[in-house]
Design a protein around this motif. Sequence first.
Motif, short mmCIF file in Angstrom:
data_model
loop_
_atom_site.label_atom_id
_atom_site.label_comp_id
_atom_site.label_asym_id
_atom_site.label_seq_id
_atom_site.Cartn_x
_atom_site.Cartn_y
_atom_site.Cartn_z
N UNK A 21 0.85 -1.13 0.07
CA UNK A 21 0.12 -0.15 0.02
C UNK A 21 0.87 1.17 -0.07
N UNK A 22 0.29 2.26 -0.67
CA UNK A 22 1.24 3.77 -0.70
C UNK A 22 0.17 4.67 -1.18
N UNK A 23 0.13 5.62 -0.52
CA UNK A 23 -0.97 6.92 -0.90
C UNK A 23 0.27 8.09 -0.94
N UNK A 24 0.23 8.83 -2.03
CA UNK A 24 1.09 9.87 -2.41
C UNK A 24 0.33 11.14 -2.71
N UNK A 25 0.79 12.33 -2.43
CA UNK A 25 -0.12 13.20 -2.65
C UNK A 25 0.68 14.49 -3.11
N UNK A 26 0.16 15.35 -3.78
CA UNK A 26 0.79 16.72 -4.17
C UNK A 26 -0.10 17.88 -3.72
N UNK A 27 0.43 18.84 -3.17
CA UNK A 27 -0.09 19.94 -2.31
C UNK A 27 0.27 21.21 -3.28
N UNK A 28 -0.72 22.27 -3.05
CA UNK A 28 -0.27 23.49 -3.71
C UNK A 28 0.50 24.36 -2.84
N UNK A 29 1.18 25.57 -3.23
CA UNK A 29 1.86 26.02 -2.53
C UNK A 29 1.30 26.61 -1.17
N UNK A 30 0.01 26.53 -1.06
CA UNK A 30 -0.56 26.93 0.11
C UNK A 30 -0.88 25.82 0.97
N UNK A 31 -0.54 24.80 0.43
CA UNK A 31 -0.45 23.41 1.36
C UNK A 31 -1.84 22.58 1.19
N UNK A 32 -2.91 23.26 0.02
CA UNK A 32 -4.15 22.42 0.07
C UNK A 32 -3.69 21.25 -0.73
N UNK A 33 -4.29 19.88 -0.66
CA UNK A 33 -4.23 18.63 -1.46
C UNK A 33 -4.73 19.13 -2.96
N UNK A 34 -4.08 18.96 -3.81
CA UNK A 34 -4.47 19.29 -5.38
C UNK A 34 -4.45 17.84 -6.16
N UNK A 35 -3.86 16.70 -5.69
CA UNK A 35 -3.59 15.43 -6.35
C UNK A 35 -3.15 14.57 -5.53
N UNK A 36 -3.70 13.22 -5.76
CA UNK A 36 -3.43 12.03 -5.18
C UNK A 36 -3.38 10.86 -6.08
N UNK A 37 -2.56 9.56 -5.39
CA UNK A 37 -2.47 8.48 -5.89
C UNK A 37 -2.49 7.50 -4.90
N UNK A 38 -3.47 6.29 -4.99
CA UNK A 38 -3.60 5.40 -4.07
C UNK A 38 -3.29 4.21 -4.44
#
Length: 192
Positions: free
Chosen positions: A58-75
Amino acid sequence: MDFQISSVTSPSRQRKVHALAHQHITGYGSPSHVKRERATYERDLRTAFSGESVPEGDFIGTVASDSGDLIGGVIIEHCAPRPLLRSSPETGRLYAQHHRNLSGMFVVPEYQGQGIASLLLETAYQVVREQGARYIEGFVDIRHPQAVRVYKHAGFTVTPLNQGLPPREPTQFTIHHPSGINGYWFYRDLYQ
């Protein structure tokens, strides 16, 4: 903007990623549904491995905006059909060792088209290879045609509508498409 992938290990943050996946992926289950399904699957997986160490999966990866909001993810999750785990634990173990399920990937609409999906997929390939698995596979609901285009563009084989996954080495096990849901299966052999 330079996007970075972060691994998510905190249960509360994982729930947040599942909630965003539910919001942005047509047909993705609610966080409570995902939790129940994973608990049942993990129990079947541990039973099939009967005392042996279950390989990392299992792996969850995320991408955040410059302000720290989650804007993408992969599960990414272990992948072995429950009927196979129950009827043929040895083949189920082999399947679980060589296959990973891309159970969800999303990029929020205002950040689409900026290469984030490609970054998420490249990270998924790297993680799956590091785990010693060969295949990454998943399912896209028919109501999410843009995802089909993303996976085709990324080099995945996408099956025709409502057809399962073909047999592949080393198990030669076929995934049959369930009735009652319409969509496309996709897979990629990372050894090629």
